[in-house]
Design a protein around this motif. Structure first.
Motif, PDB file in Angstrom:
ATOM      1  N   THR A 139       0.817  -1.210   0.000  1.00  0.00           N
ATOM      2  CA  THR A 139       0.000   0.000   0.000  1.00  0.00           C
ATOM      3  C   THR A 139       0.851   1.261   0.000  1.00  0.00           C
ATOM      4  OG1 THR A 139      -1.715  -1.167   1.259  1.00  0.00           O
ATOM      5  CG2 THR A 139      -1.808   1.239   1.249  1.00  0.00           C
ATOM      6  N   LEU A 140       0.520   2.186  -0.900  1.00  0.00           N
ATOM      7  CA  LEU A 140       1.080   3.538  -0.892  1.00  0.00           C
ATOM      8  C   LEU A 140       0.025   4.474  -0.320  1.00  0.00           C
ATOM      9  CD1 LEU A 140       2.881   4.159  -4.320  1.00  0.00           C
ATOM     10  CD2 LEU A 140       3.871   4.545  -2.059  1.00  0.00           C
ATOM     11  N   LEU A 141       0.403   5.244   0.683  1.00  0.00           N
ATOM     12  CA  LEU A 141      -0.532   6.154   1.340  1.00  0.00           C
ATOM     13  C   LEU A 141       0.001   7.578   1.215  1.00  0.00           C
ATOM     14  CD1 LEU A 141      -3.141   6.133   3.069  1.00  0.00           C
ATOM     15  CD2 LEU A 141      -1.677   5.899   5.089  1.00  0.00           C
ATOM     16  N   PHE A 142      -0.858   8.491   0.757  1.00  0.00           N
ATOM     17  CA  PHE A 142      -0.470   9.884   0.535  1.00  0.00           C
ATOM     18  C   PHE A 142      -1.362  10.820   1.345  1.00  0.00           C
ATOM     19  CE2 PHE A 142       0.435   7.563  -3.356  1.00  0.00           C
ATOM     20  CZ  PHE A 142       1.698   8.002  -3.730  1.00  0.00           C
ATOM     21  N   GLY A 143      -0.757  11.773   2.030  1.00  0.00           N
ATOM     22  CA  GLY A 143      -1.509  12.884   2.584  1.00  0.00           C
ATOM     23  C   GLY A 143      -1.523  13.994   1.548  1.00  0.00           C
ATOM     24  N   LEU A 144      -2.653  14.216   0.891  1.00  0.00           N
ATOM     25  CA  LEU A 144      -2.687  15.171  -0.215  1.00  0.00           C
ATOM     26  C   LEU A 144      -2.660  16.619   0.259  1.00  0.00           C
ATOM     27  CD1 LEU A 144      -5.205  13.503  -2.701  1.00  0.00           C
ATOM     28  CD2 LEU A 144      -2.713  13.282  -2.572  1.00  0.00           C
ATOM     29  N   GLU A 145      -3.059  16.853   1.507  1.00  0.00           N
ATOM     30  CA  GLU A 145      -3.093  18.218   2.034  1.00  0.00           C
ATOM     31  C   GLU A 145      -2.159  18.427   3.223  1.00  0.00           C
ATOM     32  OE1 GLU A 145      -7.698  19.377   1.021  1.00  0.00           O
ATOM     33  OE2 GLU A 145      -7.328  18.171   2.803  1.00  0.00           O
ATOM     34  N   ASP A 146      -1.828  17.356   3.914  1.00  0.00           N
ATOM     35  CA  ASP A 146      -0.983  17.453   5.108  1.00  0.00           C
ATOM     36  C   ASP A 146      -0.415  16.072   5.389  1.00  0.00           C
ATOM     37  OD1 ASP A 146       0.296  18.407   7.347  1.00  0.00           O
ATOM     38  OD2 ASP A 146      -1.513  19.114   8.362  1.00  0.00           O
ATOM     39  N   ASP A 147       0.461  15.977   6.386  1.00  0.00           N
ATOM     40  CA  ASP A 147       1.005  14.682   6.768  1.00  0.00           C
ATOM     41  C   ASP A 147      -0.104  13.736   7.226  1.00  0.00           C
ATOM     42  OD1 ASP A 147       3.548  15.586   6.286  1.00  0.00           O
ATOM     43  OD2 ASP A 147       4.081  15.857   8.393  1.00  0.00           O
ATOM     44  N   VAL A 148       0.121  12.446   6.987  1.00  0.00           N
ATOM     45  CA  VAL A 148      -0.694  11.396   7.588  1.00  0.00           C
ATOM     46  C   VAL A 148       0.024  10.932   8.848  1.00  0.00           C
ATOM     47  CG1 VAL A 148      -1.606   9.060   7.312  1.00  0.00           C
ATOM     48  CG2 VAL A 148      -1.635  10.646   5.378  1.00  0.00           C
ATOM     49  N   LEU A 149      -0.718  10.785   9.939  1.00  0.00           N
ATOM     50  CA  LEU A 149      -0.161  10.231  11.169  1.00  0.00           C
ATOM     51  C   LEU A 149      -0.348   8.721  11.132  1.00  0.00           C
ATOM     52  CD1 LEU A 149      -1.555  12.785  13.784  1.00  0.00           C
ATOM     53  CD2 LEU A 149       0.558  12.895  12.448  1.00  0.00           C
ATOM     54  N   LEU A 150       0.715   7.982  11.407  1.00  0.00           N
ATOM     55  CA  LEU A 150       0.683   6.530  11.289  1.00  0.00           C
ATOM     56  C   LEU A 150       1.106   5.894  12.602  1.00  0.00           C
ATOM     57  CD1 LEU A 150       0.381   4.216   9.059  1.00  0.00           C
ATOM     58  CD2 LEU A 150       2.881   4.195   9.075  1.00  0.00           C
ATOM     59  N   ASP A 151       0.265   4.993  13.114  1.00  0.00           N
ATOM     60  CA  ASP A 151       0.610   4.185  14.281  1.00  0.00           C
ATOM     61  C   ASP A 151       0.852   2.759  13.814  1.00  0.00           C
ATOM     62  OD1 ASP A 151       0.276   6.276  16.078  1.00  0.00           O
ATOM     63  OD2 ASP A 151      -1.853   5.863  16.348  1.00  0.00           O
ATOM     64  N   VAL A 152       2.056   2.251  14.051  1.00  0.00           N
ATOM     65  CA  VAL A 152       2.385   0.884  13.668  1.00  0.00           C
ATOM     66  C   VAL A 152       3.337   0.310  14.710  1.00  0.00           C
ATOM     67  CG1 VAL A 152       4.240   1.687  12.138  1.00  0.00           C
ATOM     68  CG2 VAL A 152       3.292  -0.598  11.818  1.00  0.00           C
ATOM     69  N   SER A 153       3.028  -0.890  15.172  1.00  0.00           N
ATOM     70  CA  SER A 153       3.838  -1.576  16.188  1.00  0.00           C
ATOM     71  C   SER A 153       4.069  -0.710  17.421  1.00  0.00           C
ATOM     72  CB  SER A 153       5.185  -2.020  15.591  1.00  0.00           C
ATOM     73  OG  SER A 153       4.985  -2.917  14.531  1.00  0.00           O
ATOM     74  N   GLY A 154       3.037   0.056  17.810  1.00  0.00           N
ATOM     75  CA  GLY A 154       3.114   0.852  19.022  1.00  0.00           C
ATOM     76  C   GLY A 154       3.875   2.154  18.895  1.00  0.00           C
ATOM     77  N   GLU A 155       4.316   2.508  17.691  1.00  0.00           N
ATOM     78  CA  GLU A 155       5.044   3.758  17.490  1.00  0.00           C
ATOM     79  C   GLU A 155       4.267   4.658  16.540  1.00  0.00           C
ATOM     80  OE1 GLU A 155       9.375   3.560  17.051  1.00  0.00           O
ATOM     81  OE2 GLU A 155       9.172   1.374  17.103  1.00  0.00           O
ATOM     82  N   ARG A 156       4.479   5.979  16.674  1.00  0.00           N
ATOM     83  CA  ARG A 156       3.781   6.952  15.828  1.00  0.00           C
ATOM     84  C   ARG A 156       4.778   7.651  14.907  1.00  0.00           C
ATOM     85  NH1 ARG A 156      -1.136  11.058  16.920  1.00  0.00           N
ATOM     86  NH2 ARG A 156      -2.140   9.045  16.627  1.00  0.00           N
ATOM     87  N   PHE A 157       4.353   7.803  13.644  1.00  0.00           N
ATOM     88  CA  PHE A 157       5.157   8.476  12.635  1.00  0.00           C
ATOM     89  C   PHE A 157       4.257   9.439  11.875  1.00  0.00           C
ATOM     90  CE2 PHE A 157       6.659   4.201  13.377  1.00  0.00           C
ATOM     91  CZ  PHE A 157       8.027   4.344  13.544  1.00  0.00           C
ATOM     92  N   ARG A 158       4.877  10.364  11.139  1.00  0.00           N
ATOM     93  CA  ARG A 158       4.112  11.248  10.269  1.00  0.00           C
ATOM     94  C   ARG A 158       4.901  11.476   8.988  1.00  0.00           C
ATOM     95  NH1 ARG A 158       2.330  16.070  13.320  1.00  0.00           N
ATOM     96  NH2 ARG A 158       1.594  16.755  11.277  1.00  0.00           N
ATOM     97  N   ALA A 159       4.194  11.501   7.865  1.00  0.00           N
ATOM     98  CA  ALA A 159       4.838  11.711   6.570  1.00  0.00           C
ATOM     99  C   ALA A 159       3.768  12.009   5.534  1.00  0.00           C
ATOM    100  CB  ALA A 159       5.644  10.479   6.154  1.00  0.00           C
ATOM    101  N   ARG A 160       4.180  12.576   4.398  1.00  0.00           N
ATOM    102  CA  ARG A 160       3.243  12.826   3.303  1.00  0.00           C
ATOM    103  C   ARG A 160       3.081  11.590   2.429  1.00  0.00           C
ATOM    104  NH1 ARG A 160       2.166  18.225   2.016  1.00  0.00           N
ATOM    105  NH2 ARG A 160       0.641  17.392   0.534  1.00  0.00           N
ATOM    106  N   THR A 161       4.136  10.755   2.326  1.00  0.00           N
ATOM    107  CA  THR A 161       4.034   9.524   1.544  1.00  0.00           C
ATOM    108  C   THR A 161       4.563   8.362   2.369  1.00  0.00           C
ATOM    109  OG1 THR A 161       6.191   9.962   0.517  1.00  0.00           O
ATOM    110  CG2 THR A 161       4.236  10.643  -0.703  1.00  0.00           C
ATOM    111  N   LEU A 162       3.835   7.248   2.326  1.00  0.00           N
ATOM    112  CA  LEU A 162       4.182   6.059   3.105  1.00  0.00           C
ATOM    113  C   LEU A 162       4.004   4.825   2.231  1.00  0.00           C
ATOM    114  CD1 LEU A 162       2.074   7.268   6.093  1.00  0.00           C
ATOM    115  CD2 LEU A 162       4.505   6.756   6.356  1.00  0.00           C
ATOM    116  N   LEU A 163       4.914   3.879   2.368  1.00  0.00           N
ATOM    117  CA  LEU A 163       4.831   2.600   1.661  1.00  0.00           C
ATOM    118  C   LEU A 163       4.821   1.494   2.697  1.00  0.00           C
ATOM    119  CD1 LEU A 163       4.962   0.926  -1.008  1.00  0.00           C
ATOM    120  CD2 LEU A 163       7.466   1.032  -0.797  1.00  0.00           C
TER     121      LEU A 163
END
Length: 264
Positions: free
Chosen positions: A31-55
């Motif tokens: 999956t490719l995930l894009f925040g078209l207007e702002d960062d997407v906040l991502l929680d995975v394995s108990g940690e939080r990340f933010r980015a405009r594009t995620l794979l």
């Protein structure tokens, strides 16, 4: 707020729109995930990340928070060619995903423009070719297609309602059932059963785009009933079928062919 749009192609799927809240899902495809207007906040394995594009690799469970902003979520080809193409353009992040594509600026611009122009599915595919979907003629370093897995995928796609046993499928490619399970998961990131369910979601979505009821589409795709479909849809995509596929002015489902002659 403009409508959300689901684009369905033979090997790939793209959702563009507003989710409005956090969703937790475990997709049956890379999956490719894009925040078209702002960062997407991502929680995975108990940690939080933010980015405009995620794979994110297939089968990984994660929670995405688009912060009420527009996103694009692209489910890539099952054999992993797209995944290899994109991971070489992005930064590796623990605990097991990639972010910040070197093509990010162009990708975001084209995604937003294609959506604003209300193009049909094949026109959008043409706009995104080489930015999201490497052409069949493009050599992707490290990609070695396994004809056995391509054959299994084609068998499942040709009759999605059929519950082939692993042994039935394995006999088609000269492997044992246990060996096929390992080889299939190594190639796609998910077990055979999960890929079958994932493809059934695609079939259901396509049928509903052509006017079928939820129940008829679910049964034709191979689900035992609409409740079974809803459970799988929620588990894999983090929302109900009606939230993504409901026929209203806020939802569009567009079907296209993708790249001509492309093989699974």
């Amino acid at each position: 707020m403009p409508p959300s749009t689901l684009y369905l192609w033979r090997l790939r799927t793209l959702y563009v729109g507003y989710l409005g809240s956090r969703i937790t899902f475990s997709a049956g495809a890379h999956t490719l995930l894009f925040g078209l207007e702002d960062d997407v906040l991502l929680d995975v394995s108990g940690e939080r990340f933010r980015a405009r594009t995620l794979l994110l690799p297939a089968g990984v469970s994660f929670t995405a928070d688009p912060q009420g902003k527009q996103i694009a979520c692209c489910f890539l080809d099952p054999l992993g060619r797209d995944y290899l193409f994109h991971q070489r353009l992005m930064q590796w992040r623990e605990p097991g995903f990639y972010s910040d594509s070197s093509l990010q600026g162009r990708q975001l611009s084209v995604l937003k423009q294609a959506y604003r122009d209300s193009l049909d599915a094949d026109e959008v595919y043409g706009q995104l070719a080489d930015l999201l979907f490497p052409a069949a003629s493009t050599e992707v370093e490290g990609f070695r297609p396994d004809a056995r897995i391509a054959r299994i995928i084609e068998l499942i796609r040709s009759d999605p309602a059929q519950n082939y046993s692993n042994e039935d499928l394995a006999s088609q490619v000269g492997l044992s059932g246990a060996r096929l399970q390992r080889v299939f998961k190594d190639a796609t990131g998910i077990p055979i059963r999960r890929y079958r369910l994932w493809h059934r979601l695609f079939v259901t979505s396509t049928m509903m785009s052509m006017g079928s009821s939820l129940t008829d589409a679910a049964l034709t795709a191979g689900f035992s009933d609409s409740s079974h479909l809803s459970h799988v849809f929620q588990n894999m995509l983090g929302m109900s079928p009606s939230a993504m596929l409901g026929h209203s002015r806020r939802n569009r489902v567009l079907v296209g062919a993708g790249e001509p002659g492309e093989q699974a």
